[in-house]
Design a protein around this motif. Structure first.
Motif, PDB file in Angstrom:
ATOM      1  N   PHE A  45      62.122  52.342  62.669  1.00 20.57           N
ATOM      2  CA  PHE A  45      62.355  51.361  61.781  1.00 20.57           C
ATOM      3  C   PHE A  45      62.530  51.988  60.480  1.00 20.57           C
ATOM      4  N   THR A  46      62.929  51.290  59.612  1.00 23.44           N
ATOM      5  CA  THR A  46      63.039  51.763  58.163  1.00 23.44           C
ATOM      6  C   THR A  46      61.688  51.656  57.366  1.00 23.44           C
ATOM      7  N   PRO A  47      61.208  52.779  56.762  1.00 20.71           N
ATOM      8  CA  PRO A  47      61.728  54.118  57.175  1.00 20.71           C
ATOM      9  C   PRO A  47      60.746  54.817  58.341  1.00 20.71           C
ATOM     10  N   PHE A  48      61.340  55.535  59.153  1.00 18.32           N
ATOM     11  CA  PHE A  48      60.790  56.301  60.068  1.00 18.32           C
ATOM     12  C   PHE A  48      59.830  57.459  59.564  1.00 18.32           C
ATOM     13  N   ALA A  53      54.145  57.994  59.273  1.00 20.53           N
ATOM     14  CA  ALA A  53      55.217  58.445  60.517  1.00 20.53           C
ATOM     15  C   ALA A  53      55.709  57.243  60.987  1.00 20.53           C
ATOM     16  N   GLY A  54      56.187  56.037  60.229  1.00 17.57           N
ATOM     17  CA  GLY A  54      56.805  54.881  60.634  1.00 17.57           C
ATOM     18  C   GLY A  54      55.860  53.832  61.185  1.00 17.57           C
ATOM     19  N   PHE A  55      54.547  53.878  61.071  1.00 16.27           N
ATOM     20  CA  PHE A  55      53.869  52.826  61.155  1.00 16.27           C
ATOM     21  C   PHE A  55      53.220  52.217  60.034  1.00 16.27           C
ATOM     22  N   ASP A  56      54.095  52.292  59.030  1.00 12.67           N
ATOM     23  CA  ASP A  56      54.155  51.587  57.847  1.00 12.67           C
ATOM     24  C   ASP A  56      55.539  50.824  57.323  1.00 12.67           C
ATOM     25  N   PRO A  57      56.108  50.109  58.123  1.00 13.19           N
ATOM     26  CA  PRO A  57      57.450  49.736  58.109  1.00 13.19           C
ATOM     27  C   PRO A  57      57.549  49.117  56.736  1.00 13.19           C
ATOM     28  N   TYR A  80      67.029  52.783  80.288  1.00 15.51           N
ATOM     29  CA  TYR A  80      65.736  53.143  80.602  1.00 15.51           C
ATOM     30  C   TYR A  80      65.125  51.994  80.054  1.00 15.51           C
ATOM     31  N   THR A  81      63.782  51.646  80.861  1.00 10.99           N
ATOM     32  CA  THR A  81      62.943  50.595  80.159  1.00 10.99           C
ATOM     33  C   THR A  81      62.296  50.887  79.011  1.00 10.99           C
ATOM     34  N   LEU A  82      62.444  50.267  77.946  1.00  3.57           N
ATOM     35  CA  LEU A  82      62.346  50.583  76.760  1.00  3.57           C
ATOM     36  C   LEU A  82      61.092  49.929  76.184  1.00  3.57           C
ATOM     37  N   MET A  83      60.052  50.670  75.687  1.00  2.00           N
ATOM     38  CA  MET A  83      59.000  50.218  74.824  1.00  2.00           C
ATOM     39  C   MET A  83      59.110  50.523  73.353  1.00  2.00           C
ATOM     40  N   ALA A  84      58.684  49.436  72.651  1.00  4.26           N
ATOM     41  CA  ALA A  84      58.608  49.736  70.919  1.00  4.26           C
ATOM     42  C   ALA A  84      57.626  49.089  70.666  1.00  4.26           C
ATOM     43  N   ASP A  85      57.198  49.361  69.535  1.00  3.50           N
ATOM     44  CA  ASP A  85      55.757  48.925  68.599  1.00  3.50           C
ATOM     45  C   ASP A  85      56.073  47.816  67.830  1.00  3.50           C
ATOM     46  N   LEU A  86      55.408  46.708  68.165  1.00  7.21           N
ATOM     47  CA  LEU A  86      55.155  45.626  67.255  1.00  7.21           C
ATOM     48  C   LEU A  86      53.972  45.962  66.516  1.00  7.21           C
ATOM     49  N   ILE A  87      54.296  46.258  65.123  1.00  6.39           N
ATOM     50  CA  ILE A  87      53.102  46.816  64.216  1.00  6.39           C
ATOM     51  C   ILE A  87      52.348  45.467  63.687  1.00  6.39           C
ATOM     52  N   VAL A  88      51.286  45.117  64.361  1.00  2.00           N
ATOM     53  CA  VAL A  88      50.633  43.711  64.114  1.00  2.00           C
ATOM     54  C   VAL A  88      49.991  43.601  62.936  1.00  2.00           C
ATOM     55  N   ASN A  89      49.182  44.728  62.430  1.00  3.58           N
ATOM     56  CA  ASN A  89      48.368  44.516  61.429  1.00  3.58           C
ATOM     57  C   ASN A  89      48.705  44.458  60.143  1.00  3.58           C
ATOM     58  N   HIS A  90      49.855  45.275  59.938  1.00  7.89           N
ATOM     59  CA  HIS A  90      50.095  45.715  58.486  1.00  7.89           C
ATOM     60  C   HIS A  90      51.658  45.881  58.344  1.00  7.89           C
ATOM     61  N   VAL A 287      47.624  57.881  79.822  1.00  8.32           N
ATOM     62  CA  VAL A 287      48.099  58.801  78.842  1.00  8.32           C
ATOM     63  C   VAL A 287      47.104  59.803  78.970  1.00  8.32           C
ATOM     64  N   LEU A 288      47.522  61.174  78.591  1.00  8.95           N
ATOM     65  CA  LEU A 288      46.539  62.378  78.021  1.00  8.95           C
ATOM     66  C   LEU A 288      46.604  62.365  76.341  1.00  8.95           C
ATOM     67  N   ASP A 289      47.985  62.143  76.080  1.00  8.34           N
ATOM     68  CA  ASP A 289      48.119  62.501  74.786  1.00  8.34           C
ATOM     69  C   ASP A 289      49.225  61.366  74.155  1.00  8.34           C
ATOM     70  N   THR A 290      49.018  60.938  72.957  1.00  8.58           N
ATOM     71  CA  THR A 290      50.096  60.312  72.354  1.00  8.58           C
ATOM     72  C   THR A 290      50.381  60.791  70.978  1.00  8.58           C
ATOM     73  N   HIS A 291      51.078  59.928  69.945  1.00  5.40           N
ATOM     74  CA  HIS A 291      51.407  60.498  68.683  1.00  5.40           C
ATOM     75  C   HIS A 291      49.822  60.326  67.913  1.00  5.40           C
TER      76      HIS A 291
END
Length: 486
Positions: A45-48, A53-57, A80-90, A287-291
């Motif tokens: 999303f704007t900005p990435f 790192a994008g979790f503050d759109p 491809y099955t696509l997952m994306a983030d709905l940044i719920v909190n902020h 998962v073993l690792d994420t962002h």
């Protein structure tokens, strides 16, 4: 809801793995063809490249034009099955809505969208109430700001750049509905509820995973399903809380698995891991690792309700953290806790490969991940058995950047040829193609031995591992030719 595949998925930033949404799709269609059924596309999303790192759109409904367009996203979702983030909190403090509130205060049409301390505590709060708020970082979750000429305490759970939404207000709910509509309209069929455990604030509680939070998650899940999307809940917390939330949503992360596998391989004892396999929810994303970093709160005693032991004792958690620091040659220590900015109190920042430091141990851990029930997701750095990016850490000072390398196409092609990566790709393709994985699962073993088996009719596949000797063997019935080539 339409049927969708639940094979192995990739987790990736488009800018760091492919350079753009189209570049990421070209990797999946090209050198990684046949490897992944889906992809978790990290914030585009704007900005990435904002403060987190994008979790503050600034605009959660827009694709950053430097990465592509919604047409590019829909093209990826068509394959491809696509997952994306709905940044719920902020949202970002630089969003147009919050800037208007800063300028006009209560006179702004968006005033009800953002949360202040007085929204939750209209009559004030005493020391005990404030000390009882659960936060992933040190200190209280408030930032003094001037809104329309009036000094206010704005709720900022994570950083002052990330302004919490007032989800009890119609404006906050309407905002989430707009974002959800944009995501599903762009082809997203799996929605990850980012930081949802902190989203609902209730006076007199910890404001983390309270009954009010559960009710909010259930309501938001219904709204997402109505738009044809599955819901993945992202919560780092005590393992029993994860089991409870799993019963109410489509999927929950198995965040206990990564630290448990490290503990198992560090000690040569699989007892704690086997205990978790007996009680963990099957509707998990593994998962073993994420962002983010490697979570440890997920296996320790409950930090909210005293008297609830974890999957590991406090001493074992301490040894686990020290084990990561030692095996990474101290690099993780430089990226964790007070050593780097934007830190979480419950995570250690390190690539999973460097947390083990050995090809055989790494492949054993990945094999277990791919064999336990759920939807496996492989982080892009982990896919390439990536090392800690100390140059990026030094440049940004952000702890989690140690595991967020920017790959060039040449680096990707080089690393895909490494033996450890080739063997991991073989395991991923086995998980995607063998019919036994659609059947019944059984775990067995004692001491350092672990045996994981899937059976479906005449099809059977078994993982035999000795975690002390760091040895692993996979036995499988032949894959039908039609499945193997599909």
């Amino acid at each position: 809801m339409s049927a969708r595949r639940h094979g192995v998925q990739l987790i990736a930033y488009a800018d760091r793995f492919g350079g753009s949404v189209r570049g990421l799709r070209e990797l999946l269609d090209g050198p990684l063809a046949g490897t992944f059924d889906g992809v978790h596309l990290l914030p585009f999303f704007t900005p990435f490249d904002g403060a987190d790192a994008g979790f503050d759109p600034v605009d959660h409904t827009a694709v950053d034009p430097r990465l592509g367009t919604w047409a590019d996203v829909r093209e990826l979702a068509g394959r491809y099955t696509l997952m994306a983030d709905l940044i719920v909190n902020h949202v970002s403090a630089d969003s147009a809505e919050f800037r208007d509130v800063v300028a006009r205060g209560e006179g702004s049409e968006h005033a009800g969208m953002f949360l202040t301390m007085s929204d939750v505590y209209p009559d004030g709060a005493d020391e005990a109430e404030l000390a009882g708020i659960y936060r992933p970082r040190p200190g209280l979750p408030f930032t003094p700001m001037t809104l329309g000429g009036r000094r206010r305490l704005v709720w900022t759970t994570f950083t002052p750049q990330q302004i919490d939404l007032n989800l009890a207000a119609p404006a906050g709910q309407a905002y989430l509905d707009r974002v959800l509509a944009a995501l599903t309209g762009g082809g997203v069929s799996m929605v990850r509820l980012d930081a949802v455990g902190y989203a609902v604030k209730t006076a007199g509680t910890s404001s983390f995973m309270t009954p009010q939070t559960f009710a909010f998650i259930e309501d938001l899940t219904v709204r997402a399903r109505d738009r044809g999307a599955e819901v993945l809940v992202e919560i780092h917390s005590h393992f029993e809380r994860q089991v409870a939330i799993a019963a109410r949503v489509d999927r929950v992360y198995d965040f206990a698995l990564p630290p448990l596998l490290l503990h198992t391989l560090y000690t040569g004892d699989a007892a704690a891991l086997r205990r978790w396999l007996d009680v963990r929810p099957a509707n998990a994303v593994t998962v073993l690792d994420t962002h983010d970093g490697i979570g440890v709160v997920d296996v320790g005693p409950d930090q909210i309700e005293e008297g609830r032991p974890g999957l590991l004792t406090p001493a074992q958690v301490h040894d686990l953290v020290e084990g990561i620091h030692n095996r990474s040659g101290g690099q993780s220590r430089q990226a964790t806790g007070w050593a780097a900015s934007n830190v979480d109190i419950y995570q250690v920042n390190c690539t999973y490969y460097d947390a083990l430091g050995d090809d055989d141990a790494y492949l054993l851990a990945r094999a277990v991940q791919l064999f336990v029930p759920g939807v496996p997701q492989i982080y892009y750095v982990g896919l390439l058995a990536g090392r800690n990016d100390m140059e990026l850490l030094a440049r940004t000072g952000v702890g989690r950047d140690i595991n967020r390398h920017h790959y060039t196409r040449e680096e990707i092609e080089r690393d895909l040829g490494r033996p450890v990566v080739r063997r991991l790709l073989e395991l991923i393709r086995l998980r995607n193609t063998h019919p036994a994985f659609g059947g019944r699962f059984h775990a067995a073993g004692e001491g350092s031995a672990l045996e994981l088996t899937w059976e479906a009719g005449e099809h059977r596949v078994t993982l035999e591992a000795d975690v002390a000797a760091v040895q692993v063997r996979v036995r499988a019935t032949p894959v039908p030719e039609a499945r193997a080539s599909g």
